[in-house]
Design a protein around this motif. Structure first.
Motif, PDB file in Angstrom:
ATOM      1  N   HIS A 114       0.791  -1.229   0.000  1.00  0.00           N
ATOM      2  CA  HIS A 114       0.000   0.000   0.000  1.00  0.00           C
ATOM      3  C   HIS A 114       0.828   1.286   0.000  1.00  0.00           C
ATOM      4  CE1 HIS A 114       0.813   0.382   4.340  1.00  0.00           C
ATOM      5  NE2 HIS A 114       0.415   1.627   4.206  1.00  0.00           N
ATOM      6  N   ILE A 115       2.122   1.218   0.108  1.00  0.00           N
ATOM      7  CA  ILE A 115       2.941   2.431   0.236  1.00  0.00           C
ATOM      8  C   ILE A 115       2.934   3.204  -1.094  1.00  0.00           C
ATOM      9  CG2 ILE A 115       5.225   3.356   0.805  1.00  0.00           C
ATOM     10  CD1 ILE A 115       4.021   1.777   3.127  1.00  0.00           C
ATOM     11  N   GLY A 116       2.425   4.435  -1.065  1.00  0.00           N
ATOM     12  CA  GLY A 116       2.335   5.244  -2.287  1.00  0.00           C
ATOM     13  C   GLY A 116       1.486   4.509  -3.306  1.00  0.00           C
ATOM     14  N   ALA A 117       2.075   4.224  -4.447  1.00  0.00           N
ATOM     15  CA  ALA A 117       1.422   3.376  -5.455  1.00  0.00           C
ATOM     16  C   ALA A 117       2.290   2.154  -5.666  1.00  0.00           C
ATOM     17  CB  ALA A 117       1.207   4.138  -6.752  1.00  0.00           C
ATOM     18  N   GLY A 118       3.036   1.805  -4.626  1.00  0.00           N
ATOM     19  CA  GLY A 118       3.888   0.635  -4.664  1.00  0.00           C
ATOM     20  C   GLY A 118       5.361   0.974  -4.793  1.00  0.00           C
ATOM     21  N   ILE A 119       6.169  -0.027  -4.521  1.00  0.00           N
ATOM     22  CA  ILE A 119       7.630   0.103  -4.567  1.00  0.00           C
ATOM     23  C   ILE A 119       8.147  -1.052  -5.416  1.00  0.00           C
ATOM     24  CG2 ILE A 119       9.738   0.038  -3.162  1.00  0.00           C
ATOM     25  CD1 ILE A 119       7.972   1.025  -0.781  1.00  0.00           C
ATOM     26  N   THR A 120       8.947  -0.734  -6.415  1.00  0.00           N
ATOM     27  CA  THR A 120       9.508  -1.785  -7.259  1.00  0.00           C
ATOM     28  C   THR A 120      10.623  -2.520  -6.514  1.00  0.00           C
ATOM     29  OG1 THR A 120      11.214  -0.376  -8.220  1.00  0.00           O
ATOM     30  CG2 THR A 120       9.070  -0.447  -9.361  1.00  0.00           C
ATOM     31  N   LYS A 121      11.000  -3.656  -7.041  1.00  0.00           N
ATOM     32  CA  LYS A 121      12.078  -4.447  -6.436  1.00  0.00           C
ATOM     33  C   LYS A 121      13.368  -3.627  -6.344  1.00  0.00           C
ATOM     34  CE  LYS A 121      14.573  -8.820  -6.973  1.00  0.00           C
ATOM     35  NZ  LYS A 121      14.656 -10.052  -7.783  1.00  0.00           N
ATOM     36  N   GLU A 122      13.691  -2.915  -7.384  1.00  0.00           N
ATOM     37  CA  GLU A 122      14.918  -2.105  -7.395  1.00  0.00           C
ATOM     38  C   GLU A 122      14.861  -1.021  -6.332  1.00  0.00           C
ATOM     39  OE1 GLU A 122      13.005  -2.744 -10.188  1.00  0.00           O
ATOM     40  OE2 GLU A 122      14.322  -4.353 -10.915  1.00  0.00           O
ATOM     41  N   GLU A 123      13.718  -0.359  -6.215  1.00  0.00           N
ATOM     42  CA  GLU A 123      13.555   0.676  -5.196  1.00  0.00           C
ATOM     43  C   GLU A 123      13.606   0.059  -3.798  1.00  0.00           C
ATOM     44  OE1 GLU A 123      10.692   3.603  -7.879  1.00  0.00           O
ATOM     45  OE2 GLU A 123       9.788   2.130  -6.543  1.00  0.00           O
ATOM     46  N   ALA A 124      13.009  -1.122  -3.648  1.00  0.00           N
ATOM     47  CA  ALA A 124      13.017  -1.805  -2.347  1.00  0.00           C
ATOM     48  C   ALA A 124      14.441  -2.081  -1.901  1.00  0.00           C
ATOM     49  CB  ALA A 124      12.215  -3.109  -2.430  1.00  0.00           C
ATOM     50  N   ILE A 125      15.253  -2.575  -2.805  1.00  0.00           N
ATOM     51  CA  ILE A 125      16.662  -2.859  -2.478  1.00  0.00           C
ATOM     52  C   ILE A 125      17.358  -1.573  -2.031  1.00  0.00           C
ATOM     53  CG2 ILE A 125      18.883  -3.557  -3.464  1.00  0.00           C
ATOM     54  CD1 ILE A 125      17.208  -5.525  -5.267  1.00  0.00           C
ATOM     55  N   ALA A 126      17.153  -0.492  -2.775  1.00  0.00           N
ATOM     56  CA  ALA A 126      17.783   0.791  -2.434  1.00  0.00           C
ATOM     57  C   ALA A 126      17.309   1.316  -1.078  1.00  0.00           C
ATOM     58  CB  ALA A 126      17.497   1.822  -3.529  1.00  0.00           C
ATOM     59  N   LEU A 127      16.075   0.977  -0.705  1.00  0.00           N
ATOM     60  CA  LEU A 127      15.508   1.429   0.572  1.00  0.00           C
ATOM     61  C   LEU A 127      15.822   0.489   1.734  1.00  0.00           C
ATOM     62  CD1 LEU A 127      12.011   2.518  -0.773  1.00  0.00           C
ATOM     63  CD2 LEU A 127      13.783   4.048   0.161  1.00  0.00           C
ATOM     64  N   GLY A 128      16.478  -0.622   1.437  1.00  0.00           N
ATOM     65  CA  GLY A 128      16.824  -1.575   2.480  1.00  0.00           C
ATOM     66  C   GLY A 128      15.703  -2.542   2.828  1.00  0.00           C
ATOM     67  N   LEU A 129      14.716  -2.640   1.960  1.00  0.00           N
ATOM     68  CA  LEU A 129      13.621  -3.589   2.162  1.00  0.00           C
ATOM     69  C   LEU A 129      13.996  -4.925   1.520  1.00  0.00           C
ATOM     70  CD1 LEU A 129      10.624  -1.259   1.209  1.00  0.00           C
ATOM     71  CD2 LEU A 129      11.351  -1.926   3.502  1.00  0.00           C
ATOM     72  N   PRO A 130      13.324  -6.009   1.919  1.00  0.00           N
ATOM     73  CA  PRO A 130      13.570  -7.286   1.238  1.00  0.00           C
ATOM     74  C   PRO A 130      13.352  -7.131  -0.271  1.00  0.00           C
ATOM     75  CG  PRO A 130      12.277  -7.642   3.213  1.00  0.00           C
ATOM     76  CD  PRO A 130      12.386  -6.154   3.024  1.00  0.00           C
ATOM     77  N   ALA A 131      14.184  -7.783  -1.041  1.00  0.00           N
ATOM     78  CA  ALA A 131      14.202  -7.619  -2.493  1.00  0.00           C
ATOM     79  C   ALA A 131      13.007  -8.306  -3.151  1.00  0.00           C
ATOM     80  CB  ALA A 131      15.510  -8.168  -3.061  1.00  0.00           C
ATOM     81  N   LYS A 132      11.946  -7.529  -3.353  1.00  0.00           N
ATOM     82  CA  LYS A 132      10.782  -8.003  -4.099  1.00  0.00           C
ATOM     83  C   LYS A 132       9.945  -6.804  -4.495  1.00  0.00           C
ATOM     84  CE  LYS A 132       7.184  -9.662  -1.460  1.00  0.00           C
ATOM     85  NZ  LYS A 132       6.486 -10.558  -0.542  1.00  0.00           N
ATOM     86  N   ASP A 133       9.024  -7.020  -5.417  1.00  0.00           N
ATOM     87  CA  ASP A 133       8.106  -5.950  -5.816  1.00  0.00           C
ATOM     88  C   ASP A 133       7.020  -5.779  -4.768  1.00  0.00           C
ATOM     89  OD1 ASP A 133       8.939  -4.775  -8.260  1.00  0.00           O
ATOM     90  OD2 ASP A 133       8.374  -6.595  -9.324  1.00  0.00           O
ATOM     91  N   TYR A 134       6.714  -4.532  -4.465  1.00  0.00           N
ATOM     92  CA  TYR A 134       5.648  -4.183  -3.531  1.00  0.00           C
ATOM     93  C   TYR A 134       4.624  -3.294  -4.231  1.00  0.00           C
ATOM     94  CZ  TYR A 134       9.020  -5.850  -0.115  1.00  0.00           C
ATOM     95  OH  TYR A 134       9.913  -6.627   0.587  1.00  0.00           O
ATOM     96  N   VAL A 135       4.406  -3.544  -5.499  1.00  0.00           N
ATOM     97  CA  VAL A 135       3.457  -2.764  -6.290  1.00  0.00           C
ATOM     98  C   VAL A 135       2.090  -3.447  -6.215  1.00  0.00           C
ATOM     99  CG1 VAL A 135       2.925  -1.907  -8.607  1.00  0.00           C
ATOM    100  CG2 VAL A 135       5.305  -1.966  -7.822  1.00  0.00           C
ATOM    101  N   PRO A 136       1.027  -2.687  -5.899  1.00  0.00           N
ATOM    102  CA  PRO A 136      -0.296  -3.305  -5.803  1.00  0.00           C
ATOM    103  C   PRO A 136      -0.712  -3.939  -7.132  1.00  0.00           C
ATOM    104  CG  PRO A 136      -0.459  -0.908  -5.577  1.00  0.00           C
ATOM    105  CD  PRO A 136       0.985  -1.241  -5.663  1.00  0.00           C
ATOM    106  N   ILE A 137      -1.263  -5.135  -7.028  1.00  0.00           N
ATOM    107  CA  ILE A 137      -1.674  -5.878  -8.213  1.00  0.00           C
ATOM    108  C   ILE A 137      -3.189  -6.015  -8.279  1.00  0.00           C
ATOM    109  CG2 ILE A 137      -1.549  -8.119  -9.378  1.00  0.00           C
ATOM    110  CD1 ILE A 137       1.285  -8.379  -8.101  1.00  0.00           C
ATOM    111  N   SER A 138      -3.789  -6.501  -7.206  1.00  0.00           N
ATOM    112  CA  SER A 138      -5.243  -6.728  -7.224  1.00  0.00           C
ATOM    113  C   SER A 138      -5.977  -5.391  -7.141  1.00  0.00           C
ATOM    114  CB  SER A 138      -5.663  -7.622  -6.063  1.00  0.00           C
ATOM    115  OG  SER A 138      -5.612  -6.916  -4.834  1.00  0.00           O
ATOM    116  N   LEU A 139      -7.219  -5.403  -7.581  1.00  0.00           N
ATOM    117  CA  LEU A 139      -8.032  -4.196  -7.511  1.00  0.00           C
ATOM    118  C   LEU A 139      -8.195  -3.739  -6.065  1.00  0.00           C
ATOM    119  CD1 LEU A 139      -9.595  -2.090  -9.010  1.00  0.00           C
ATOM    120  CD2 LEU A 139     -11.506  -3.692  -9.202  1.00  0.00           C
ATOM    121  N   GLU A 140      -8.357  -4.683  -5.150  1.00  0.00           N
ATOM    122  CA  GLU A 140      -8.499  -4.339  -3.729  1.00  0.00           C
ATOM    123  C   GLU A 140      -7.233  -3.659  -3.205  1.00  0.00           C
ATOM    124  OE1 GLU A 140     -11.320  -7.617  -4.726  1.00  0.00           O
ATOM    125  OE2 GLU A 140      -9.170  -7.364  -5.050  1.00  0.00           O
ATOM    126  N   GLU A 141      -6.065  -4.172  -3.575  1.00  0.00           N
ATOM    127  CA  GLU A 141      -4.792  -3.549  -3.169  1.00  0.00           C
ATOM    128  C   GLU A 141      -4.702  -2.125  -3.712  1.00  0.00           C
ATOM    129  OE1 GLU A 141      -2.429  -7.797  -3.419  1.00  0.00           O
ATOM    130  OE2 GLU A 141      -1.832  -6.200  -4.788  1.00  0.00           O
TER     131      GLU A 141
END
Length: 135
Positions: free
Chosen positions: A56-83
């Motif tokens: 839910h953060i912003g409109a999501g965080i890509t895997k590359e951005e997650a790595i740069a932010l120190g988050l676990p390396a994966k995509d955090y971009v909303p996929i489902s309509l509910e997300e």
């Protein structure tokens, strides 16, 4: 959106909307979505609710951005309509105030830079949600 014949689970949106920030009980950092998803999973919540918190953060965080932010390396971009609905609704609330998308975009541009990919994702998410509302 549901009234426009899109298959959206309103109960999931409601529960996800209520629990998406549960990670703030442990941190107010950019990682609160990941932390919240882990909390929800540890209590046996439906994975779809955990994903709402995680993405839910912003409109999501890509895997590359997650790595740069120190988050676990994966995509955090909303996929489902509910997300997407929860992420967009969250963007439009500053503390307890409902704001317009222009103010959201300005906030993210000031924080991340005017050409940051997150800004474009927020604009595109707003356009997508509004298109679904109009159809």
């Amino acid at each position: 959106i549901k009234n426009n014949d899109y298959n959206v689970d309103l109960n999931l949106v409601k529960i996800g909307g209520l629990l998406h920030d549960i990670g703030r009980s442990k941190t107010h950092g950019i990682d609160h979505g990941v932390v919240g998803a882990n909390i929800l999973r540890s209590y046996g919540f439906d994975e779809r609710i955990a994903l709402i918190a995680e993405r839910h953060i912003g409109a999501g965080i890509t895997k590359e951005e997650a790595i740069a932010l120190g988050l676990p390396a994966k995509d955090y971009v909303p996929i489902s309509l509910e997300e997407k609905i929860v992420a967009h609704a969250d963007n439009l609330i500053f503390e307890t105030e409902r704001v317009e998308i222009d103010r959201v975009v300005e906030k993210f541009r000031n924080k991340l830079g005017k050409d940051h990919p997150s800004v474009k994702r927020i604009i595109f998410l707003d356009m997508e949600i509004n298109r679904l509302l109009r159809e």
